[in-house]
Design an enzyme around this catalytic site. Structure first.
Site, PDB file in Angstrom:
ATOM      1  N   ARG A 137      -1.095  16.202  -9.296  1.00 52.71           N
ATOM      2  CA  ARG A 137      -2.106  15.191  -9.596  1.00 52.71           C
ATOM      3  C   ARG A 137      -3.335  15.736 -10.337  1.00 52.71           C
ATOM      4  NH1 ARG A 137      -4.688  12.563  -6.309  1.00 52.71           N
ATOM      5  NH2 ARG A 137      -4.585  10.514  -7.331  1.00 52.71           N
ATOM      6  N   TYR A 170      -3.372  13.727 -13.683  1.00 55.48           N
ATOM      7  CA  TYR A 170      -4.303  12.598 -13.651  1.00 55.48           C
ATOM      8  C   TYR A 170      -5.766  13.021 -13.647  1.00 55.48           C
ATOM      9  CZ  TYR A 170      -0.097  10.134 -12.021  1.00 55.48           C
ATOM     10  OH  TYR A 170       1.168   9.618 -11.889  1.00 55.48           O
ATOM     11  N   PRO A 200       0.832  -1.215   0.000  1.00 53.37           N
ATOM     12  CA  PRO A 200       0.000   0.000   0.000  1.00 53.37           C
ATOM     13  C   PRO A 200       0.857   1.252   0.000  1.00 53.37           C
ATOM     14  CG  PRO A 200       0.171  -0.873   2.217  1.00 53.37           C
ATOM     15  CD  PRO A 200       0.887  -1.855   1.320  1.00 53.37           C
ATOM     16  N   GLY A 201       0.429   2.238  -0.739  1.00 57.23           N
ATOM     17  CA  GLY A 201       1.075   3.547  -0.703  1.00 57.23           C
ATOM     18  C   GLY A 201       0.031   4.581  -0.339  1.00 57.23           C
ATOM     19  N   TYR A 204       1.780  11.120  -3.286  1.00 61.83           N
ATOM     20  CA  TYR A 204       2.160  11.666  -4.595  1.00 61.83           C
ATOM     21  C   TYR A 204       1.952  13.182  -4.657  1.00 61.83           C
ATOM     22  CZ  TYR A 204       1.966   6.713  -5.352  1.00 61.83           C
ATOM     23  OH  TYR A 204       2.158   5.366  -5.213  1.00 61.83           O
ATOM     24  N   CYS A 219       3.131  29.418 -14.620  1.00 59.73           N
ATOM     25  CA  CYS A 219       2.849  29.936 -15.959  1.00 59.73           C
ATOM     26  C   CYS A 219       2.545  28.759 -16.880  1.00 59.73           C
ATOM     27  CB  CYS A 219       4.032  30.754 -16.475  1.00 59.73           C
ATOM     28  SG  CYS A 219       3.684  31.570 -18.038  1.00 59.73           S
ATOM     29  N   GLU A 220       1.356  28.253 -16.761  1.00 63.83           N
ATOM     30  CA  GLU A 220       0.872  27.053 -17.438  1.00 63.83           C
ATOM     31  C   GLU A 220      -0.588  26.931 -17.015  1.00 63.83           C
ATOM     32  OE1 GLU A 220       2.217  23.722 -19.800  1.00 63.83           O
ATOM     33  OE2 GLU A 220       3.632  24.922 -18.648  1.00 63.83           O
TER      34      GLU A 220
END
Length: 407
Positions: free
Chosen positions: A304, A308, A266-267, A362, A334-335
């Site tokens: 994330r 994702y 598990p993470g 994460y 800047c994106e």
């Protein structure tokens, strides 16, 4: 899902005041509770947790996890070394690389950790080098499509991870040719899996393959338990997974002729809900269709949502009873840098503290210095006290390893 104002009696506002924003905050008691839940769910069989270090690799968090009775799974030699710095002994560490140079394999063997072999060429190279003198594990690709976003589904037929189960005869041939000592078999199908039958399906692949390897000590079912990100979100019933998987595992061990250990990795399940990212509102501005709340963080700290399309619940710590309005919470990169889109939140004002939930997994581990921005501090709340476990970066950290040449 509750919106905490404090962790273990320590107010989030006081943490933001003491350590500044943005800042990652982890609830150590929550991490230990998750470990204890898994230990209970799989208590009927010899069982080991191998925490997926890549989710959150801070040394103090790793030490906490070790003290709670878990081992670790490392995917790089650097994670192996971090684990050892945190106090893990070599036998407590599984090293699961993907396509690394063989020099890194040698280093892992020299450190004494068990290596998870994920290709037939690697099995052969390992066999030529070590023969049967060094035990190893083999990672099987079970051809199971499972999990959430396609980027985190890793057990399907076109995934780069593991060795196709269809190549089992070639695996056995290579193992026998070099007299390899195989102590474990491993599968991992992906992340965000909440159906116990998926874990059992992967287990059945292991059970069938295991009959070809007489010296096994463990079977590793991987990880991927789904956690809830918002109200009504489904999550893995780990007690049900434990009940179903351990029953099947006990039946397999009887067929195999002796008892093995059951491992899982598990993470997210251990650290996701334990982590919060505290940010401060820098600007609130409106267009003709939406109001933007710009914060002092962005995809460089929590990638994330952009990578994702992950959902992270956000709440206004400073004005929880304010009038509800619709916002896009955006970062300072800047994106296109949207942390949350079209969220109904209590009125957000400049300097309000916002809390981004489920940021333990994460989050910091995927953070970067994009736009030459600095990475934030990390704080662990343990036994009712907030501990700084990583200093906030300073400008000098950006240039520390650069070499300015004469031009």
């Amino acid at each position: 899902m509750q919106n905490p104002q404090q962790i273990q009696g320590v107010s989030l506002e006081s943490i933001a005041h003491e350590f500044g924003t943005p800042v990652y905050v982890y609830d150590g008691e929550k991490i230990v509770e998750q470990i204890e839940t898994l230990q209970k769910a799989f208590s009927s069989v010899p069982f080991k947790i191998k925490y997926a270090t890549k989710a959150l690799s801070n040394l103090s968090v790793l030490k906490l996890i070790k003290n709670a009775g878990a081992g670790i799974d490392a995917v790089s030699i650097e994670e192996v070394k971090l684990g050892m710095m945190a106090g893990f002994e070599a036998p407590e560490i599984m090293y699961t690389p993907s396509g690394v140079p063989f020099e890194e394999i040698r280093e892992a063997v020299d450190l004494g950790v068990i290596v998870n072999l994920d290709s037939i060429p690697l099995i052969r190279e390992f066999g030529k080098t070590y023969g049967g003198s060094v035990p190893a594990c083999i990672r099987i690709n079970p051809h199971i499509l499972a999990g959430g976003n396609h980027k985190i589904s890793v057990g399907h037929v076109e995934s780069k991870f593991g060795i196709s189960i269809d190549l089992l005869p070639e695996i056995v041939e290579a193992v026998n040719e070099y007299g390899l000592k195989i102590w474990g078999l491993h599968v991992h199908t992906g992340s965000d899996i909440y159906d116990a039958e998926v874990f059992l399906k992967g287990g059945n692949v292991l059970f069938e393959a295991a009959m070809q390897f007489p010296e096994l000590k463990f079977l590793d079912f991987g990880g991927g338990f789904k956690v809830a990100y918002k109200e009504g979100d489904p999550s893995t019933d780990v007690m049900e997974v434990g009940r179903i998987v351990t029953k099947a595992f006990e039946a397999f061990c009887r067929k195999y002729g002796r008892s093995l250990e059951l491992w899982i990795e598990p993470g997210k399940f251990l650290v996701s809900a334990a982590g919060l990212l505290l940010v401060k509102t820098a600007v609130v501005k409106s267009s003709t269709t939406i109001t933007f709340a710009g914060v002092d963080s962005g995809l460089n700290h929590l990638i994330r949502p952009m990578m994702y399309e992950a959902y992270h619940d956000i709440y206004n710590l400073s004005n929880p009873e304010g009038k509800l309005e619709k916002y896009n919470i955006v970062g300072y990169i800047c994106e296109t840098d949207t942390l949350a889109a079209h969220r109904q939140l209590p009125e957000i004002r400049p300097n309000d503290l916002l809390v981004i939930k489920n940021a333990g997994a994460y989050g910091y581990s995927m953070a970067s210095n994009y736009n030459s921005r600095l990475r934030p501090a990390e704080v662990l709340v343990w036994q009712g006290k907030a501990h700084l476990i990583r200093k906030r970066e300073e400008f000098e950290d950006l240039t520390r390893n650069q070499v300015l040449i004469e031009i």
